[in-house]
Design an enzyme around this catalytic site. Structure first.
Site, PDB file in Angstrom:
ATOM      1  N   SER A 184       0.844  -1.192   0.000  1.00  0.00           N
ATOM      2  CA  SER A 184       0.000   0.000   0.000  1.00  0.00           C
ATOM      3  C   SER A 184       0.878   1.240   0.000  1.00  0.00           C
ATOM      4  CB  SER A 184      -0.905   0.017   1.235  1.00  0.00           C
ATOM      5  OG  SER A 184      -1.480   1.303   1.354  1.00  0.00           O
TER       6      SER A 184
ATOM      7  N   HIS B  32      -1.295  -1.379  -4.155  1.00  0.00           N
ATOM      8  CA  HIS B  32      -2.576  -1.068  -3.507  1.00  0.00           C
ATOM      9  C   HIS B  32      -2.671   0.443  -3.287  1.00  0.00           C
ATOM     10  CE1 HIS B  32      -6.068  -2.265  -1.043  1.00  0.00           C
ATOM     11  NE2 HIS B  32      -5.685  -1.357  -0.161  1.00  0.00           N
TER      12      HIS B  32
ATOM     13  N   ASP C 217      -4.906   3.389  -1.701  1.00  0.00           N
ATOM     14  CA  ASP C 217      -5.956   3.642  -0.716  1.00  0.00           C
ATOM     15  C   ASP C 217      -6.543   5.032  -0.889  1.00  0.00           C
ATOM     16  OD1 ASP C 217      -6.139   1.301   1.003  1.00  0.00           O
ATOM     17  OD2 ASP C 217      -4.070   1.738   1.582  1.00  0.00           O
TER      18      ASP C 217
ATOM     19  N   MET D 251      -9.258   7.733   0.333  1.00  0.00           N
ATOM     20  CA  MET D 251     -10.101   8.070   1.489  1.00  0.00           C
ATOM     21  C   MET D 251     -10.670   9.468   1.306  1.00  0.00           C
ATOM     22  SD  MET D 251      -7.594   6.829   4.516  1.00  0.00           S
ATOM     23  CE  MET D 251      -6.785   5.217   4.474  1.00  0.00           C
TER      24      MET D 251
ATOM     25  N   HIS E  84      -8.519   0.806  -3.782  1.00  0.00           N
ATOM     26  CA  HIS E  84      -9.434   0.576  -2.658  1.00  0.00           C
ATOM     27  C   HIS E  84     -10.146   1.883  -2.339  1.00  0.00           C
ATOM     28  CE1 HIS E  84      -9.697  -0.647   1.911  1.00  0.00           C
ATOM     29  NE2 HIS E  84     -10.878  -0.557   1.342  1.00  0.00           N
TER      30      HIS E  84
ATOM     31  N   MET F 298     -12.318   3.971  -0.264  1.00  0.00           N
ATOM     32  CA  MET F 298     -12.967   4.138   1.046  1.00  0.00           C
ATOM     33  C   MET F 298     -13.694   5.475   1.001  1.00  0.00           C
ATOM     34  SD  MET F 298      -9.859   2.665   3.331  1.00  0.00           S
ATOM     35  CE  MET F 298      -8.666   2.949   2.025  1.00  0.00           C
TER      36      MET F 298
ATOM     37  N   MET G 159     -11.394  -6.477   5.473  1.00  0.00           N
ATOM     38  CA  MET G 159     -10.636  -5.522   6.297  1.00  0.00           C
ATOM     39  C   MET G 159     -10.314  -6.168   7.638  1.00  0.00           C
ATOM     40  SD  MET G 159     -10.115  -2.866   4.482  1.00  0.00           S
ATOM     41  CE  MET G 159      -9.165  -2.072   5.779  1.00  0.00           C
TER      42      MET G 159
ATOM     43  N   GLY H  76      -9.134   3.432   7.372  1.00  0.00           N
ATOM     44  CA  GLY H  76      -8.877   4.849   7.624  1.00  0.00           C
ATOM     45  C   GLY H  76      -7.412   5.166   7.869  1.00  0.00           C
ATOM     46  N   PHE H  77      -6.704   4.213   8.437  1.00  0.00           N
ATOM     47  CA  PHE H  77      -5.311   4.496   8.795  1.00  0.00           C
ATOM     48  C   PHE H  77      -4.444   3.256   8.602  1.00  0.00           C
ATOM     49  CE2 PHE H  77      -8.105   7.242  11.170  1.00  0.00           C
ATOM     50  CZ  PHE H  77      -7.527   8.498  10.984  1.00  0.00           C
ATOM     51  N   GLY H  78      -3.201   3.492   8.193  1.00  0.00           N
ATOM     52  CA  GLY H  78      -2.227   2.412   8.147  1.00  0.00           C
ATOM     53  C   GLY H  78      -1.642   2.205   9.533  1.00  0.00           C
ATOM     54  N   GLY H  79      -0.872   1.132   9.677  1.00  0.00           N
ATOM     55  CA  GLY H  79      -0.113   0.918  10.906  1.00  0.00           C
ATOM     56  C   GLY H  79      -0.904   0.432  12.108  1.00  0.00           C
TER      57      GLY H  79
ATOM     58  N   ASP I  75      -6.603  -6.917   4.240  1.00  0.00           N
ATOM     59  CA  ASP I  75      -6.022  -5.570   4.316  1.00  0.00           C
ATOM     60  C   ASP I  75      -6.065  -5.058   5.755  1.00  0.00           C
ATOM     61  OD1 ASP I  75      -5.188  -2.989   3.866  1.00  0.00           O
ATOM     62  OD2 ASP I  75      -6.910  -2.409   2.635  1.00  0.00           O
ATOM     63  N   GLY I  76      -4.877  -4.796   6.296  1.00  0.00           N
ATOM     64  CA  GLY I  76      -4.786  -4.176   7.611  1.00  0.00           C
ATOM     65  C   GLY I  76      -3.960  -5.001   8.575  1.00  0.00           C
ATOM     66  N   GLY I  77      -2.817  -4.480   8.961  1.00  0.00           N
ATOM     67  CA  GLY I  77      -1.993  -5.161   9.952  1.00  0.00           C
ATOM     68  C   GLY I  77      -1.305  -6.419   9.446  1.00  0.00           C
TER      69      GLY I  77
ATOM     70  N   SER J  98       2.714  -0.707   6.138  1.00  0.00           N
ATOM     71  CA  SER J  98       3.891  -0.474   6.974  1.00  0.00           C
ATOM     72  C   SER J  98       4.875  -1.642   6.941  1.00  0.00           C
ATOM     73  CB  SER J  98       3.477  -0.131   8.410  1.00  0.00           C
ATOM     74  OG  SER J  98       2.311  -0.785   8.772  1.00  0.00           O
TER      75      SER J  98
HETATM   76  C1  DX5 Z   1      -6.445   1.094   5.819  1.00  0.00           C
HETATM   77  C2  DX5 Z   1      -5.982   0.832   4.412  1.00  0.00           C
HETATM   78  C3  DX5 Z   1      -4.866  -0.141   4.341  1.00  0.00           C
HETATM   79  C4  DX5 Z   1      -3.599   0.328   4.993  1.00  0.00           C
HETATM   80  C5  DX5 Z   1      -2.780  -0.868   5.351  1.00  0.00           C
HETATM   81  O1  DX5 Z   1      -7.601   1.852   5.767  1.00  0.00           O
HETATM   82  O2  DX5 Z   1      -7.045   0.296   3.643  1.00  0.00           O
HETATM   83  O3  DX5 Z   1      -4.626  -0.536   3.003  1.00  0.00           O
HETATM   84  O4  DX5 Z   1      -2.847   1.165   4.160  1.00  0.00           O
HETATM   85  O5  DX5 Z   1      -1.702  -0.459   6.122  1.00  0.00           O
HETATM   86  P1  DX5 Z   1      -0.956  -1.470   7.121  1.00  0.00           P
HETATM   87  O6  DX5 Z   1      -0.468  -2.610   6.296  1.00  0.00           O
HETATM   88  O7  DX5 Z   1       0.130  -0.626   7.689  1.00  0.00           O
HETATM   89  O8  DX5 Z   1      -1.970  -1.919   8.143  1.00  0.00           O
HETATM   90 ZN    ZN Z   2      -6.594  -0.588   1.625  1.00  0.00          ZN
END
Ligand code: DX5
Ligand code: ZN
Length: 227
Positions: A18, A41, A43, A45, A74, A76, A145, A150-153, A183-185, A206
């Site tokens: 991402s 990917h 993202d 938003m 993606h 959102m 998900m 909404g947020f990475g990491g 997607d996520g973590g 991340s």
């Molecule tokens: C969250 C995004 C994800 C995000 C993943 O809303 O859809 O794609 O960038 O980031 P990591 O891999 O750091 O969780």
């Molecule tokens: Zn995503």
């Protein structure tokens, strides 16, 4: 080659970094650094569907100009039906919208496929998968998900793997080609369990861009996801 052909069957596991986690001051370099990934990917938003803003069609189009890799977009955003043409024109190969953001997910999927892009839907962690199982044949991909979008990491939610297992069983039983993406973590600590549960494609923000050697991170994730 037609676009539809280019979007044919592909080898799994698919690793999709991402770019949300990339250093935007050197976006070109950051995209080229993940040349060994399968997809990129992207993202999107809107600050309404999720409580954060990222970037839009211009950045998507810039990434498309930098790389031949497939763009996994993606959305959102609210009212995705109003925006899909813009993202198709920007170079999306797959468009993933949220079922919570539209009243007619099947109509939107049909439109996307008619335009020659892959159709995907995503669900927030609190949205059950069961109401959508009957429509899987309309989709090329489901994005589960494993964090609140909404947020990475953020930290991976292992309980989301129950959705993956339900999807895997249904897709296999119906002999569908629908891919399951998560997607996520996703990291070197969590990717194996997601693969075990039945995921085909893995978004990693991340876990890739936090590492100095982005390409090595991708190779390691791919190896850990090979079950
Ligand atoms: C969250 C995004 C994800 C995000 C993943 O809303 O859809 O794609 O960038 O980031 P990591 O891999 O750091 O969780
Ligand atoms: Zn995503």
């Amino acid at each position: 080659m037609s676009r539809q052909r280019r979007l044919g069957a592909m080898a799994t596991p698919i690793i999709a970094p991402s770019i949300l986690a990339a250093d935007f001051s050197k976006l070109g370099e950051e995209v080229r650094a993940v040349a060994n990934a399968d997809w990129i990917h992207v993202d999107i938003m809107d600050g309404h569907f999720v409580p954060n803003l990222s970037f839009g069609p211009e950045i998507t189009s810039t990434v498309h100009q930098i790389t031949d890799q497939e763009l996994d977009v993606h959305l959102m955003i609210e009212n995705p039906e109003k925006w899909v043409d813009t993202y198709i024109n920007a170079g999306a190969d797959c468009i993933i919208f949220h079922v919570e953001a539209t009243d007619d997910h099947v109509a939107l999927a049909r439109k996307l496929r008619k335009e020659g892009v892959r159709a995907g839907f995503s669900l927030k962690p609190g949205t059950p998968i069961e109401p959508y199982l009957a429509d899987l044949a309309e989709f090329d991909l489901v994005l589960v998900m494993s964090v609140e979008p909404g947020f990475g990491g953020q930290s991976f939610m292992p309980e989301m793997l129950d959705k993956v297992r339900t999807l895997r069983a249904t897709i296999d039983e119906k002999k569908l080609g629908t891919l399951i993406e998560i997607d996520g973590g996703i990291s070197e600590k969590t990717i194996a369990q997601a693969a075990e549960a039945g995921c085909d494609a893995f978004v990693a923000g991340s876990a890739v861009y936090r590492r100095e050697d982005r390409a090595a991170a991708i190779d390691e994730l791919r190896a850990l996801a090979t079950v």
